[in-house]
Design an enzyme around this catalytic site. Structure first.
Site, PDB file in Angstrom:
ATOM      1  N   HIS A  49       0.840  -1.199   0.000  1.00 19.29           N
ATOM      2  CA  HIS A  49       0.000   0.000   0.000  1.00 19.29           C
ATOM      3  C   HIS A  49       0.876   1.252   0.000  1.00 19.29           C
ATOM      4  O   HIS A  49       2.083   1.179   0.243  1.00 19.29           O
ATOM      5  CB  HIS A  49      -0.950   0.006   1.208  1.00 19.29           C
ATOM      6  CG  HIS A  49      -0.267   0.091   2.531  1.00 19.29           C
ATOM      7  ND1 HIS A  49      -0.111  -0.993   3.366  1.00 19.29           N
ATOM      8  CD2 HIS A  49       0.317   1.136   3.172  1.00 19.29           C
ATOM      9  CE1 HIS A  49       0.530  -0.624   4.447  1.00 19.29           C
ATOM     10  NE2 HIS A  49       0.814   0.669   4.364  1.00 19.29           N
TER      11      HIS A  49
HETATM   12  P1  TYD Z   1      -2.336  -4.079   7.628  1.00 21.54           P
HETATM   13  O1  TYD Z   1      -2.671  -2.719   7.098  1.00 21.54           O
HETATM   14  O2  TYD Z   1      -2.826  -5.260   6.862  1.00 21.54           O
HETATM   15  O3  TYD Z   1      -0.761  -4.203   7.792  1.00 21.54           O
HETATM   16  P2  TYD Z   1       0.349  -3.983   6.651  1.00 21.54           P
HETATM   17  O4  TYD Z   1      -0.290  -3.291   5.510  1.00 21.54           O
HETATM   18  O5  TYD Z   1       1.359  -3.110   7.333  1.00 21.54           O
HETATM   19  O6  TYD Z   1       0.877  -5.316   6.277  1.00 21.54           O
HETATM   20  O7  TYD Z   1      -2.835  -4.147   9.137  1.00 21.54           O
HETATM   21  C1  TYD Z   1      -3.155  -5.359   9.776  1.00 21.54           C
HETATM   22  C2  TYD Z   1      -4.352  -5.125  10.689  1.00 21.54           C
HETATM   23  O8  TYD Z   1      -4.042  -4.208  11.734  1.00 21.54           O
HETATM   24  C3  TYD Z   1      -5.533  -4.562   9.930  1.00 21.54           C
HETATM   25  O9  TYD Z   1      -6.687  -5.232  10.422  1.00 21.54           O
HETATM   26  C4  TYD Z   1      -5.593  -3.114  10.370  1.00 21.54           C
HETATM   27  C5  TYD Z   1      -4.966  -3.140  11.746  1.00 21.54           C
HETATM   28  N1  TYD Z   1      -4.253  -1.890  12.085  1.00 21.54           N
HETATM   29  C6  TYD Z   1      -4.754  -1.079  13.079  1.00 21.54           C
HETATM   30  O10 TYD Z   1      -5.820  -1.352  13.680  1.00 21.54           O
HETATM   31  N2  TYD Z   1      -4.070   0.053  13.413  1.00 21.54           N
HETATM   32  C7  TYD Z   1      -2.927   0.402  12.796  1.00 21.54           C
HETATM   33  O11 TYD Z   1      -2.316   1.448  13.136  1.00 21.54           O
HETATM   34  C8  TYD Z   1      -2.406  -0.452  11.742  1.00 21.54           C
HETATM   35  C9  TYD Z   1      -1.141  -0.101  11.018  1.00 21.54           C
HETATM   36  C10 TYD Z   1      -3.112  -1.594  11.427  1.00 21.54           C
END
Ligand code: TYD
Length: 137
Positions: A49
């Site tokens: 992303h």
């Molecule tokens: P995700 O965005 O999939 O992680 P990445 O893109 O870094 O691999 O996030 C995993 C989960 O955590 C998703 O359900 C959203 C949650 N999350 C939060 O609740 N707060 C946050 O600050 C972040 C970064 C993720």
């Protein structure tokens, strides 16, 4: 590419090491959120992303991992493997994190609260967003 690598000051003595981070000093923004990624399973690649506004500093405070970064024009692979190094990613940088060592802890300091609306999760949308931002400059 809007990335910057930091080498934070290490405060070391015979007891061990310490790194201190203060907003508007080592960290060039108000830190509204901290999160960290750990226990990443072998072979996992995550991220995929970009952000419309969010700025982040990524620090691998234990172990190592790699970042694939893309600003829509060029790509870069960055290794994070030192507790005193951080990388600043401003907005509009597509990122993928991979090659996590089993002990890796990737800590992220973020300039904004979590907001799903700030995410661009589709790579073609990201390229379109970059192009539209550049048209507006
Ligand atoms: P995700 O965005 O999939 O992680 P990445 O893109 O870094 O691999 O996030 C995993 C989960 O955590 C998703 O359900 C959203 C949650 N999350 C939060 O609740 N707060 C946050 O600050 C972040 C970064 C993720």
């Amino acid at each position: 590419m809007k990335i910057k690598k930091y080498k934070f000051q290490k405060h070391g003595d015979e007891r061990g090491m310490l790194v201190a981070l203060e907003e508007f000093k080592e960290i060039p923004f108000h830190v509204k959120r901290i999160y960290y990624i750990y226990d990443t399973l072998p072979g996992v690649r995550r991220g995929f992303h970009a952000h419309k506004k969010l700025k982040q500093i990524l620090i691998c405070v234990k172990g190592s991992c790699k970042l694939h970064l893309d600003d829509g024009h060029e790509t870069k692979e960055v290794v994070l493997n030192k507790q005193y190094e951080g990388i600043l990613l401003e907005n509009n940088i597509w990122r993928e994190m991979y090659d996590f060592s089993p002990d890796a802890v990737l800590m992220v300091l973020a300039s904004e609260m979590y907001d799903e609306k700030d995410y661009i999760r589709d790579y073609n949308d990201f390229l379109k967003f970059v192009a539209s931002e550049e048209k507006n400059v």
